[in-house]
Structures are given as structure tokens and as C-alpha cells.
Write a protein that holds these residues in place. Structure first.
Motif, mmCIF file in Angstrom:
data_model
loop_
_atom_site.group_PDB
_atom_site.id
_atom_site.type_symbol
_atom_site.label_atom_id
_atom_site.label_comp_id
_atom_site.label_asym_id
_atom_site.label_seq_id
_atom_site.Cartn_x
_atom_site.Cartn_y
_atom_site.Cartn_z
ATOM 1 N N ASN A 186 0.860 -1.185 0.000
ATOM 2 C CA ASN A 186 0.000 0.000 0.000
ATOM 3 C C ASN A 186 0.890 1.227 0.000
ATOM 4 O O ASN A 186 1.765 1.351 0.876
ATOM 5 N N ILE A 187 0.687 2.132 -0.949
ATOM 6 C CA ILE A 187 1.452 3.377 -0.931
ATOM 7 C C ILE A 187 0.491 4.553 -0.851
ATOM 8 O O ILE A 187 -0.588 4.529 -1.445
ATOM 9 N N GLU A 188 0.870 5.559 -0.094
ATOM 10 C CA GLU A 188 0.103 6.793 0.042
ATOM 11 C C GLU A 188 0.999 7.916 -0.465
ATOM 12 O O GLU A 188 2.015 8.241 0.145
ATOM 13 N N VAL A 189 0.633 8.514 -1.606
ATOM 14 C CA VAL A 189 1.472 9.498 -2.274
ATOM 15 C C VAL A 189 1.033 10.910 -1.891
ATOM 16 O O VAL A 189 -0.163 11.214 -1.875
ATOM 17 N N ASP A 190 2.001 11.756 -1.597
ATOM 18 C CA ASP A 190 1.718 13.160 -1.299
ATOM 19 C C ASP A 190 1.528 13.896 -2.625
ATOM 20 O O ASP A 190 2.479 14.017 -3.402
ATOM 21 N N PRO A 191 0.309 14.399 -2.914
ATOM 22 C CA PRO A 191 0.075 15.040 -4.213
ATOM 23 C C PRO A 191 0.909 16.301 -4.426
ATOM 24 O O PRO A 191 1.182 16.679 -5.577
ATOM 25 N N ARG A 192 1.330 16.946 -3.338
ATOM 26 C CA ARG A 192 2.164 18.146 -3.466
ATOM 27 C C ARG A 192 3.635 17.799 -3.700
ATOM 28 O O ARG A 192 4.391 18.613 -4.236
ATOM 29 N N HIS A 193 4.045 16.609 -3.277
ATOM 30 C CA HIS A 193 5.432 16.168 -3.452
ATOM 31 C C HIS A 193 5.437 14.710 -3.932
ATOM 32 O O HIS A 193 5.864 13.816 -3.211
ATOM 33 N N PRO A 194 4.958 14.484 -5.149
ATOM 34 C CA PRO A 194 4.776 13.099 -5.615
ATOM 35 C C PRO A 194 6.076 12.339 -5.860
ATOM 36 O O PRO A 194 6.052 11.110 -5.938
ATOM 37 N N ASN A 195 7.196 13.048 -5.977
ATOM 38 C CA ASN A 195 8.455 12.351 -6.238
ATOM 39 C C ASN A 195 9.229 12.041 -4.967
ATOM 40 O O ASN A 195 10.364 11.558 -5.032
ATOM 41 N N MET A 196 8.621 12.331 -3.811
ATOM 42 C CA MET A 196 9.256 11.973 -2.543
ATOM 43 C C MET A 196 8.806 10.574 -2.116
ATOM 44 O O MET A 196 7.809 10.053 -2.609
ATOM 45 N N LEU A 197 9.555 9.981 -1.199
ATOM 46 C CA LEU A 197 9.243 8.625 -0.735
ATOM 47 C C LEU A 197 7.849 8.595 -0.111
ATOM 48 O O LEU A 197 7.581 9.319 0.852
#
Length: 321
Positions: A186-197
Motif C-alpha cells: 500500500n502506498i500513500e502518495v503526497d500530491p504536493r510532493h509526488p516524487n518523494m518517498l
């Protein structure tokens, strides 16, 4: 008994018919029912204010003028009362997006409510002299600010097997990606920083997910924000995710060992037996209810400890033989 009223009142009470029917049968007398009818009407009127605020002629002339300036080719839908408008836009990558505008009678003095399929809040900057063109331009700017996020999610959706959500909306920031048979992340992506872990949570038997957790922790320093999210995950976990082009979903998406279905109320099996010889997956709901019914299970708060339903059957079968 039944209620007979004008069409206007019927329209207001349209969504409350089942409540009124129930109250007609249960109220002891007419006075009691009239009191409850008054309460229902107050709620209905509060929820349908637009029906009772007359829109001046200037509202329609201003709205039509704004739509003509914006361009009718950008309009997807306009309701009969000219109170709800859907507009379409295309971002720089060719993705189609919709914005729904709900206008009140005081437009353009007050801005419309804007409904969008975004992972972040869309706040409109508005002045009384603004128009739909200003909202549309702000919508386009917001689309471009989310470009990298949608690029990352589109790559994941296109190149891996996403188990959940089944049909992700543009606002969805979570993905459950298949890693192997009965193993997923399961991954939860930060929409403001999508290229961060992103936040990562592994699902599966301990013997399968523990090595993945160790690789993620040991290789975390290798995360490179200059390359794509998916490539980073591959590098850190030292794996290749099952590809849509090569592997069928049925090769790793196994049915629940209790209900024998893959999808149950929108969820997929996310609990797996830790025994490497078994590895049978279950829906969390199915497993919890199954173990609740076994006298040999023990419970600590909301966690139940008990034998795997699948292994238990196999062991009994072996003993009989």
C-alpha cells in the motif's frame, strides 16, 4: 390516509416521501402528524433553498454572456434552471478533467461552488467583477500544479497491477500494488510532493513481506527525486512489479479461502496465512467472523488469535489419512 398537495409542495417533499408515509402510519393523531410534517418541511426547505430564491434577469444575461466569452465548446452540461454547469478541460498531457459549478442567485456577486476530482482542496479566488473565465483559468493552473502527481499515478496504473482501488479517481492518493502471489504494498502518495518517498505498508505473510521491509529500510537513502516514483520503488525494493503486459491478474490475485470470492464489498483479500506451506489469503472481515465462531480462538481487545481455517482443514485431512 394520504397527503394531497400542490405540485410545488410535492417537488419539495420528493425525497421525504418514505419518511412521511412512515409517520402517517405511526402518528397517534392528526395534530402529531402536522407537527412532524412541519419539521420535515423545514428540513426540506433548508436543503432546497435555490428553489425559493428568485433569480433576477441579470443573473441569466450575465451567465449567458460569461459562457459565450468562455466558449460553448468547453461546456459539457447545463441544467434546465441554469444553476449547475459542468465544464471540461485538458491538461498539458492530454488528460480530460471536469469541473462542476453550482451557482446561487447572487452570481456574480458571490462565487459558485466548485466541485473537482482533485487530491487537494481547490479554493477559488473571487471578486464580484470576476467571471467564469477566471474560474476556468484557475482550474487550468491547478491542473498543471498536479501534473507530476498524475504522471506518477498514471505510470503506476499503467505498468503495475493495482489491486485497490479498482477504478481509481483522480483524487485518489492511495494504491495497493501487487508484488507477487498474495503479497502487495500500500502506498500513500503526497500530491504536493509526488516524487518523494511515499508511505509504504506491506500486506502478506511475514516470511514474504519482512525481506521487503528490510530492503526498503536499508535502501531508503537511495531514493532519487529526479526519477519516477515507480522506478524508485523498484530500485529500493530490488524487484520488478508484475506487469500488465506479461502477467494476468489471476496469476497472483487469489480468492479468499473462506468466501471463495476475490472482491467483497469493494475490498480484496488482505490477510495471508504466515505458514509458507499455506499462504492462503482471506478478507479481513471473513477471517474475523470465522475466528469469532471458533471456541478455540482467543481474543485480546479487537484482535482474535486462532488457527488458519485453511491449514486446519488440511491437517485434519492428513490425520484422518
Amino acid at each position: 390516509s394520504r397527503i394531497e398537495c400542490s405540485w410545488h409542495l410535492k417537488k419539495i417533499l420528493h425525497g421525504y416521501r418514505h419518511i412521511l408515509k412512515q409517520r402517517l402510519h405511526s402518528c397517534p393523531d392528526l395534530v402529531s402528524f402536522m407537527v412532524e410534517l412541519k419539521t420535515v418541511l423545514e428540513i426540506a426547505l433548508k436543503n432546497t433553498q435555490d428553489l425559493h430564491i428568485p433569480r433576477p434577469p441579470e443573473y441569466y444575461s450575465c451567465l449567458v454572456r460569461d459562457l459565450e466569452i468562455l466558449g460553448w465548446n468547453k461546456v459539457v452540461h447545463v441544467d434546465t434552471g441554469l444553476a449547475t454547469i459542468k465544464l471540461k478541460a485538458e491538461d498539458s498531457c492530454g488528460r480530460q478533467h471536469l469541473i462542476t459549478l453550482k451557482l446561487n442567485a447572487k452570481y456574480p456577486t458571490e462565487p459558485p461552488d466548485c466541485l473537482v476530482d482533485f487530491p487537494v482542496q481547490f479554493a477559488v479566488s473571487w471578486m464580484p467583477q470576476n467571471s467564469l473565465v477566471d474560474i476556468y483559468n484557475q482550474f487550468l493552473a491547478a491542473l498543471e500544479s498536479l501534473k507530476e502527481f498524475w504522471d506518477a499515478m498514471d505510470e503506476i496504473d499503467g505498468k503495475t497491477w493495482v489491486l485497490e482501488p479498482e477504478n481509481p479517481a483522480r483524487a485518489a492518493t492511495r494504491r495497493r500494488i501487487a508484488v507477487g502471489t498474495n503479497v502487495s504494498v500500500n502506498i500513500e502518495v503526497d500530491p504536493r510532493h509526488p516524487n518523494m518517498l511515499p508511505e509504504c505498508y506491506f500486506l502478506g505473510a511475514d516470511h514474504a513481506v519482512n525481506p521487503l521491509r528490510m530492503k526498503l529500510n536499508n535502501n531508503m537513502h537511495l531514493w532519487d527525486p529526479e526519477i519516477s516514483l515507480l522506478q524508485n520503488l523498484k530500485d529500493l525494493l530490488e524487484i520488478d512489479f508484475p506487469s500488465r503486459a506479461v502477467i494476468e491478474k489471476s496469476d497472483f490475485a487469489k480468492d479468499c479461502g473462506i468466501c471463495y470470492a476475490y472482491r467483497l464489498n469493494g475490498t480484496t483479500p488482505d490477510q495471508v496465512c504466515d505458514d509458507p506451506r499455506c499462504g492462503q489469503p482471506f478478507h479481513q472481515t471473513c477471517l474475523y467472523e470465522w475466528l469469532q465462531g471458533l471456541p478455540s480462538s482467543r481474543q485480546s481487545f479487537n484482535v482474535i488469535f486462532g488457527e488458519c481455517p485453511y491449514c486446519n482443514k488440511v491437517r485434519k485431512s492428513n490425520e484422518n489419512e
